[in-house]
Structures are given as structure tokens and as C-alpha cells.
Design a protein around this motif. Structure first.
Motif, short mmCIF file in Angstrom:
data_model
loop_
_atom_site.label_atom_id
_atom_site.label_comp_id
_atom_site.label_asym_id
_atom_site.label_seq_id
_atom_site.Cartn_x
_atom_site.Cartn_y
_atom_site.Cartn_z
N ARG A 178 0.96 -1.02 0.04
CA ARG A 178 0.06 0.03 -0.07
C ARG A 178 0.87 1.34 0.08
O ARG A 178 2.07 1.14 0.16
CB ARG A 178 -0.79 0.11 1.18
CG ARG A 178 -1.71 -1.18 1.22
CD ARG A 178 -2.56 -1.11 2.47
NE ARG A 178 -3.54 -2.18 2.63
CZ ARG A 178 -3.24 -3.51 3.18
NH1 ARG A 178 -2.12 -3.50 3.87
NH2 ARG A 178 -4.22 -4.54 3.15
N ASN A 179 0.33 2.40 -0.10
CA ASN A 179 1.04 3.65 -0.19
C ASN A 179 1.82 3.88 1.10
O ASN A 179 1.24 3.84 2.15
CB ASN A 179 0.23 4.83 -0.63
CG ASN A 179 -0.30 5.13 -1.94
OD1 ASN A 179 0.07 4.36 -2.68
ND2 ASN A 179 -0.87 6.21 -2.14
N SER A 180 3.22 4.15 0.92
CA SER A 180 4.05 4.23 1.99
C SER A 180 5.29 4.62 1.40
O SER A 180 5.51 4.29 0.21
CB SER A 180 4.29 3.00 2.95
OG SER A 180 4.83 2.03 2.23
N LYS A 228 -2.33 7.87 2.19
CA LYS A 228 -2.64 6.38 2.30
C LYS A 228 -3.59 5.95 1.19
O LYS A 228 -3.78 4.79 0.71
CB LYS A 228 -3.02 6.08 3.80
CG LYS A 228 -2.25 6.06 5.01
CD LYS A 228 -2.81 5.68 6.47
CE LYS A 228 -1.71 5.70 7.36
NZ LYS A 228 -2.44 5.39 8.56
N SER A 229 -4.77 6.62 1.12
CA SER A 229 -5.88 6.50 0.14
C SER A 229 -6.73 7.77 -0.19
O SER A 229 -6.57 8.61 0.87
CB SER A 229 -6.63 5.18 0.61
OG SER A 229 -7.43 5.63 1.76
#
Length: 605
Positions: free
Chosen positions: A112-114, A277-278
Motif C-alpha cells: 500500500r502507499n508508503s 494512504k488512500s
């Protein structure tokens, strides 16, 4: 650009913008003011020949050496400088090498986004490897298929995604969590690896997954050369960020808008990538303000959801001066930019597997921008999506200024990298179109020329539809519906919902003899076999579905009738019609307010 065929532009349901010489002339001074940024992008991307040792890793190393103490990534309260990012990517590259990863190998990345999602990508390309960016929403057979296409030496995933990978039945040579990987990297060398200097621009950098007409994702090929050209076009000519700019990106990094457009634009400028994050419509501007963002990247649905939010004080309490993305619809363009005080929109048109792009360099409203290539707009068959040929077997261009299927020439200037699947790649090509021996890429999109090299997006053809920023293959949804034993046959298509971008999924289904429709059970089946964005919102119960050679025509009729709300079929449809209320409630009888609720974000759409 997308993880998808990611790149449809604006759908224009109203009057089309006409672009003239005066429009360009009055906006040229603003472009000239950004000449240093444009030149930096040109020197980085356009001078990289396919056989030169130019790569994403080398460009990032150069920026890290130049802007070492500047912040490269912001994520929540975390800040990572260019120097820290480069050193960490080098340590990760060392771990990959210890695991047998070398030039041409594939590293599966399901994160995931990071910051780690970006740094793992950089580590992979520094090894000369290919970063296979897996969609972390995928499950079951679809995920197994995607992993199978990668044939990865190693797959790195979030700890809670390990079980879904194993449950999918995918064969993985080596599977590890990002936490274990980070632990292995402690104490590894921070120097730039020698492998980064051996990568050539023509080498593959990424595999980006996109849905096609086969019903399963295809892995489109992104070379270092294409990525560097994207840096020039989207970063240098389009966004034109400065080193003190911060670009907010809430899109997933398996999406090419994020991985290529956002990341390359930031690296070109030596600016900051603020990762969300989203996407959340309710907290979007709060995040933008907290991150002190001066730019953000979007897909069309993002703009629509933001516009549907109740007005509040923070609508203009931000520092954003420029935005970029695809799908900002002309009919909301002015309202959106005025309400939120957006000074410049660098709208674009592109596709992950495509070989052409449009970019709105001159800040002209309601256009995907300009393309310098000699493109062709041709007549097409709306059912097959193929170009229409004349009695001599040649493709026919549409009348000047009329919308047509966009074809792009395939040559040394605009090569077609295609997919890992050669047969699927060949299907996207139109050979002997205007003369013997020529080759053109079929974008599958209908575009409307606007003059001076500009165009507006009109529609997407074929057996996919675009919803919530994702391309949905109708055959994939049909396969999921077939898992419900009450369904004998199903056909799926996309339908327009007022005030939304893209098309929502709708299925016409024939039930087995003697059974009743169970909306809750069908929803359970849908969510068990599909990502949420692919779940059909509308279900139409029909007595029969044609399976003869006229089937495609019948499907077109069904799509045109939609859910009967616009009277396109001469009145509301007579068949029972159901809508997806929620994952928990399942499908319930259609009610007139449902489309408005979808547009307002109150329902799954």
C-alpha cells in the motif's frame, strides 16, 4: 495513465472547446517563464537514447546528490530526504541482490502507499530488475493470474496480504513481508550499486497491470526510456514543478498516474512527494493543507467526489496552484477550478500500454491538451471497436473536426512496448492501415480534435469500461457472476450515471429454472470474487440472452437501454431491476433516487 489502461481523458457531453492560435499565443508567456524546468526535463528525458545507460535509478541518484537534504517523501508525520531515500533504496537493492535478483529479473511489489512502496521500486530498478506493481485489491484467480504473469524471483508484500497471496494458489518462488525485508536491510551498504550504472534506457522498468477484454489483467511494459520521456512531458512540460513544490498523491502506486506521472514529476523538480494512504473526499483538503501541498494529481472521479462535498472554509485554505491528471470532465471544469481556486490544470491523455499522449501545456480549459505526433482519427465499428476499412482494405479517416477512433503511428519515435503477452500486444495493432507495411496503435478511445493539435476525449470502446479510476473487464465480471449457481447466463456492460465519471457496471442475467433472485447471496458472490470497484451496481433480470451471431448487437442494445432512467429505450425497462445498496444489504429493487446517491458517494459506486 493507469494501472490501469489508465489513461482516459475528459468525457465531453456539452459543447467542445475550440483551440486557436490566439489561445496559445496569450498563454505562451506563462510557459516561457518556466523554461528552466522545461529544459531540465528535456535534458533528462529526451536526450536518453534507448541504448544509452540512462535509467530511473541513475536519475534519482543524480537528484539525491544535488538535493540530498530536501524532503523527497512525506507520509503522515514521516519525512524522508533525498539522501535518506537513496541510501535506503541502495540497502534494499543489496538485499534483492542477496536473494538472486539481477538484471531482467522481476520483483513483485504488493504494498500500500508508503515510503517503502516507492523505495522498493527504486531498489528493484537499481538492480536492473523489473518492478511488478501488484494491485493489492486483487484476490483469488485474478491475483493468481497477475502473479503468474510476473514469474517473479521474489514477491514483497504487506504482512496482512501474505495469506491472500497464498490462498490465491499463486506459485511464488520466494515470498516475504516488507517487515522482514526491512530487517534484512539493516547494515547493508548505502553506496549506489554498480548495477544501476549498467541499466539501459530500453530495459523494462515496470509491469503495470491493466484489465483487457480477456477477462484477466494484462501486464503492460514500461521501459526506463518511456518513463524518462514521461518525466519530460508530464513533469517538464505539464506540471512544471519547482524544487520547493510539494505534490500530493492519494492514488495507489500500482496506478501509472502515481508511479510514473507523480513520481517522475517530483524527481524532475527535486520536489516533495506527499503520499496519502488512500483517497478520502472528506479529508482530502485537510491532508493537502497539512502536507503544505502546492500541487496534486487526480483521476476524474477524485474531482467529482470533491465537488460533491458540502462547501467549507478549507475549500480555498490551501496553497495548490497546479493540478494534473486525467478525467476532469468539461461540464464541471469551470465549477471545480473556480470553487477550489485552482490556477492551472495540466490535464492529460495517456495509457499504460500506449505510445502517445496529450498534455495540456497551455492551461486551456476543457481539453486533454496537445500531442505533437501525426495522429489519425478514423471511422470505427462501435460493436467491435475496430477501425472500418474501405473496399481497398484501408482505414478511413473521419471528416475534419469530427470525433473518431484515435490511432497512433508505431515507429522509432513512438515505439509500442505492449504487454508481456505478445498475442495481446498484436491485437492492439492496426497493420496496413493507410498503406502497405504501416503499423498503428489502436487506443480504443474516441477523441474529438479541437484544433492546433489539441483533442478532447469522447468515449472508450471495446469490452471494458472505466469506473472509479479502474478499467473493468466485462468478461471478468461475467466469470464472477457465474459463480452464483442461481445464474444461468450473464452479460455485463458499462452504463452512464449522471454526474459521475466513467461507466458503472450493469449486468443482465438469466436465472436458472425455478429459482428466485437472491440479492444478498449475489452480493456475497460478487464481493468474494471481484475488487469492489468492479462490482456491478445494476442487475437486470431477463428471460433470455441471445447467444447467436447477433449477441453483440443485443449487448449494445442492453447497454444503450441502461437502467431505463433516461428514456433511451422509449420508456422504463419492463424487466425486474435491482441495485447494489451495500456489501451488507446486497441488491435491492431499483428506486429512482439511486443514481443520485451513487453520484453523491452515498452508495458503493
Amino acid at each position: 495513465m493507469a494501472g490501469d489502461d489508465s489513461g482516459s481523458g475528459s468525457r465531453d457531453s456539452g459543447a467542445r472547446q475550440s483551440v486557436g492560435l490566439l489561445d496559445l499565443a496569450t498563454r505562451l508567456p506563462a510557459v516561457v517563464m518556466d523554461a528552466p524546468v522545461i529544459l531540465r526535463g528535456a535534458l533528462t528525458g529526451l536526450l536518453a537514447l534507448p541504448t544509452s545507460k540512462a535509467s530511473i535509478g541513475k536519475v534519482f541518484q543524480d537528484r539525491a546528490a544535488r538535493y540530498g537534504d530536501r524532503v523527497f517523501i512525506r507520509f503522515g508525520d514521516e519525512k524522508v530526504t533525498y539522501r535518506q531515500a537513496n541510501e535506503t533504496a541502495n540497502r534494499y537493492a543489496a538485499v534483492l541482490a542477496d536473494n538472486g535478483v539481477g538484471r531482467g529479473d522481476v520483483v513483485g511489489i504488493m504494498l500500500r502507499n508508503s515510503p517503502n512502496a516507492v523505495l522498493m521500486m527504486l531498489a528493484a530498478v537499481k538492480c536492473g530488475a523489473v518492478a511488478g506493481m501488484l494491485n493489492y485489491h486483487q484476490r483469488g484467480d485474478v491475483l493468481s493470474h497477475s502473479i503468474g504473469l510476473l514469474d517473479a524471483t521474489i514477491v514483497i508484500a504487506e504482512s496482512d496480504l501474505i495469506d491472500p497471496i497464498k490462498d490465491s494458489g499463486a506459485e511464488v518462488a520466494k515470498l516475504t513481508t516488507i517487515e522482514d525485508f526491512v530487517e534484512q536491510a539493516e547494515g547493508k551498504p548505502t553506496d549506489n550499486p554498480k548495477s544501476a550504472s549498467e541499466v539501459q534506457a530500453k530495459d523494462t522498468a515496470f509491469y503495470i497491470f491493466t484489465s483487457g477484454t480477456t477477462g484477466h489483467p494484462k501486464a503492460s511494459v514500461m521501459t526506463h526510456h518511456r518513463w524518462l520521456r514521461a518525466l519530460t512531458v508530464f513533469g517538464g512540460l505539464g506540471l512544471r514543478l519547482k524544487s520547493d513544490d510539494t505534490l500530493y498523491c492519494p492514488l495507489p502506486l500500482y496506478h501509472n498516474n502515481a508511479l510514473t506521472v507523480a513520481v517522475s514529476s517530483v524527481i524532475n523538480a527535486g520536489g516533495t512527494l506527499a503520499l496519502g494512504k488512500s483517497f478520502s473526499a472528506s479529508r482530502f483538503w485537510d491532508d493537502v493543507i497539512k502536507m503544505e501541498a502546492t500541487a496534486f494529481i487526480y483521476i476524474g472521479e477524485v474531482c467529482r467526489y470533491l465537488l460533491n462535498q458540502p462547501p467549507k472554509d478549507s475549500d480555498r485554505a490551501h496553497k495548490v496552484r497546479v493540478i494534473t491528471g486525467n478525467g476532469l470532465r468539461p461540464e464541471i471544469w469551470d465549477e471545480f477550478t473556480k470553487r477550489f481556486g485552482i490556477g492551472r490544470v495540466a490535464e492529460f491523455y495517456a495509457a499504460s500500454e500506449g505510445n502517445t499522449a496529450f498534455i495540456n501545456i497551455f492551461n486551456i480549459p476543457k481539453t486533454t491538451g496537445i500531442s505533437p505526433l501525426p495522429l489519425a482519427y478514423v471511422e470505427y465499428d462501435p460493436e467491435s471497436g475496430d477501425p472500418v476499412r474501405d473496399e481497398n482494405g484501408r482505414v478511413r479517416k473521419v471528416a475534419s473536426g469530427k470525433p473518431g477512433l484515435l490511432l497512433s503511428p508505431v515507429n522509432k519515435l513512438s515505439p509500442f512496448d505492449g504487454y508481456t503477452d505478445k498475442a495481446a500486444s498484436e491485437k492492439k495493432l492496426v497493420r496496413n492501415a493507410f498503406k502497405e507495411g504501416d503499423v498503428w496503435f489502436n487506443t480504443g478511445d474516441v477523441m474529438s480534435p479541437q484544433g492546433m493539435g489539441h483533442a478532447a476525449f469522447s468515449d472508450r470502446l471495446g469490452d471494458t469500461f472505466r469506473w472509479k479510476g479502474e478499467n473493468v473487464a466485462t468478461t471478468q465480471v461475467e466469470a464472477a457472476l457465474s459463480e452464483d449457481k442461481n445464474i444461468e447466463e450473464a452479460t455485463v456492460f458499462g452504463v452512464e450515471v449522471p454526474d459521475t465519471g466513467g461507466r458503472a457496471g450493469m449486468a443482465a442475467i438469466k436465472l436458472r429454472e425455478g429459482v428466485e433472485f437472491d440479492g444478498k447471496a449475489l452480493a456475497d458472490t460478487v464481493y468474494a470474487n471481484l475488487p469492489s470497484y468492479a462490482a456491478p451496481l445494476f442487475i437486470r433480470i431477463v428471460e433470455s440472452l441471445e447467444t447467436t451471431s447477433t449477441f453483440k448487437s443485443r449487448k449494445v442494445d442492453l447497454r444503450n437501454q441502461g437502467y431505463g432512467a433516461d428514456g433511451s429505450d422509449g420508456g422504463e425497462i419492463k424487466d425486474p431491476l435491482y441495485v447494489l445498496a451495500s456489501k451488507e444489504e446486497g441488491y435491492v429493487p431499483f428506486y429512482p433516487e439511486y443514481p443520485e446517491e451513487v453520484a453523491a458517494g452515498k452508495r458503493p459506486g
